[in-house]
Enzyme design. Structure first.
Site, PDB file in Angstrom:
ATOM      1  N   LEU A 159      -2.218   1.460   4.075  1.00  0.00           N
ATOM      2  CA  LEU A 159      -2.561   1.485   2.736  1.00  0.00           C
ATOM      3  C   LEU A 159      -1.607   2.440   2.072  1.00  0.00           C
ATOM      4  CD1 LEU A 159      -6.144   0.769   2.356  1.00  0.00           C
ATOM      5  CD2 LEU A 159      -4.493  -0.883   2.153  1.00  0.00           C
ATOM      6  N   ASP A 160      -0.727   2.177   1.142  1.00  0.00           N
ATOM      7  CA  ASP A 160       0.078   2.940   0.429  1.00  0.00           C
ATOM      8  C   ASP A 160      -0.597   4.285  -0.135  1.00  0.00           C
ATOM      9  OD1 ASP A 160       2.135   1.415   0.451  1.00  0.00           O
ATOM     10  OD2 ASP A 160       1.819   0.490  -1.633  1.00  0.00           O
ATOM     11  N   ALA A 161      -0.023   5.401  -0.444  1.00  0.00           N
ATOM     12  CA  ALA A 161      -0.796   6.592  -0.719  1.00  0.00           C
ATOM     13  C   ALA A 161      -1.579   6.414  -2.006  1.00  0.00           C
ATOM     14  CB  ALA A 161       0.272   7.855  -1.089  1.00  0.00           C
TER      15      ALA A 161
END
Length: 335
Positions: A109-111
């Site tokens: 998952l992206d930051a």
């Protein structure tokens, strides 16, 4: 009988097969002192010494492996990497330690994306769950900023040409909104990099919040607070294994008490808070300062309640709470 090197290493918890193939290609893996190459295999009952970056790996035989899966509620700001050179928090910082092997993340998952992230000790399971050929559903709650019309939704469902090929949502459901802010639930069966954000960007609207709420039939519920994790029961583990055509697991590391919903929400929240305090407190002075601040805050609240004619609850009344407050959200289903 022999097995591919990356499959044996994945079973031993060293990463997904895709990650391990890259390690082999980059010359980071050796067998008996010789640099390994893609296509190398290990025979059953072998006594070969395998190393990654010079560190000896304890290889796990198929009969010794116990498949474990964690559901983690990722907060925004954490990185999906094992080590960050800038010292930023990663999703692996809060996970329980293992005596052997390591946790492998099922995708990323992206930051700036929060929500459900699965971890497993079985690299083969992680690889199959991520592979698009198995079409495992991933559902996200997404809030977008901008005007959204019916044609845009049709485009997103029918397919949009992105820089890495065609992409589409399997389903889009409107969940409400006001003004220029709208909330949707969207579903994908693959996990390309920033795919949800790029699909909405293609329609001229911006994603302001993104949260994964489901992976397969594993839902993110209120049982798991932000930054907390919960180990899946054996039946849930075997649901994931069956979905990607793996043999069922017969053993579990959960205790009998642990299977009765493991930890309470309050207990998990306290563990998360203690973890954050350990990270933020570099000295005893920091701890004393925080304790003084809590005492001062408590005294101020008591004084304010007294001045307003309210009596501070005590005994059972102090512990009484709304039974519906922490009730897990009902999983969203479609007709």
């Amino acid at each position: 009988m022999s097995e591919k090197l990356q499959k044996v290493l994945a079973r031993s918890g060293q990463g997904s097969r895709r990650e391990l193939e890259l390690m082999i290609q980059n010359g980071r893996v050796s067998i008996d002192g010789k640099t390994a190459k893609l296509g190398d295999r290990l025979e059953d009952g072998h006594d070969s010494i395998v190393r990654i970056d010079g560190h000896k790996i304890n290889l796990v035989a198929p009969s010794e492996e116990v498949c474990r899966v964690l559901a983690y509620n990722k907060p925004e700001g954490e990185l999906c990497t094992r080590h960050d050179p800038d010292g930023r928090r990663t999703v692996f910082d809060r996970l329980p330690r293992l005596e052997s092997g390591r946790w492998v993340s099922v995708g990323r998952l992206d930051a700036n994306t929060s929500g459900l992230l699965l971890f497993t000790t079985d690299g083969e399971l992680a690889n199959r769950l991520m592979h698009p050929s198995h079409r495992v559903e991933r559902e996200y709650m997404v809030r977008v900023f901008g005007d959204v019309n019916e044609q845009m939704i049709k485009n997103l469902v029918n397919g949009v040409e992105l820089e890495d090929g065609m992409a589409r949502f399997e389903d889009v459901v409107y969940a409400g909104g006001e003004g220029m802010n709208h909330t949707f639930y969207v579903m994908l069966t693959e996990g390309r990099n920033r795919e949800v954000r790029r699909l909405w960007d293609s329609q001229g609207v911006t994603v302001s919040r993104l949260k994964r709420v489901r992976y397969g039939d594993i839902f993110l519920t209120k049982d798991i607070p932000r930054g907390g994790w919960m180990e899946l029961e054996l039946k849930e583990v075997n649901y994931l294994r069956e979905m990607v055509e793996l043999k069922p697991e017969e053993n579990t590391m959960l205790t009998v008490e642990g299977q009765k919903r493991k930890k309470g929400v309050r207990q998990i929240r306290r563990a998360v808070r203690r973890h954050e305090e350990r990270i933020n407190d570099d000295s005893p002075r920091g701890r004393r300062g925080r304790q003084d601040k809590r005492r001062s805050s408590s005294r101020n609240k008591d004084a304010e309640a007294t001045s307003q004619g309210r009596r501070k609850p005590s005994g059972n009344a102090a512990n009484r709470r709304n039974p519906l407050k922490n009730k897990p959200a009902k999983p969203r289903t479609r007709k």
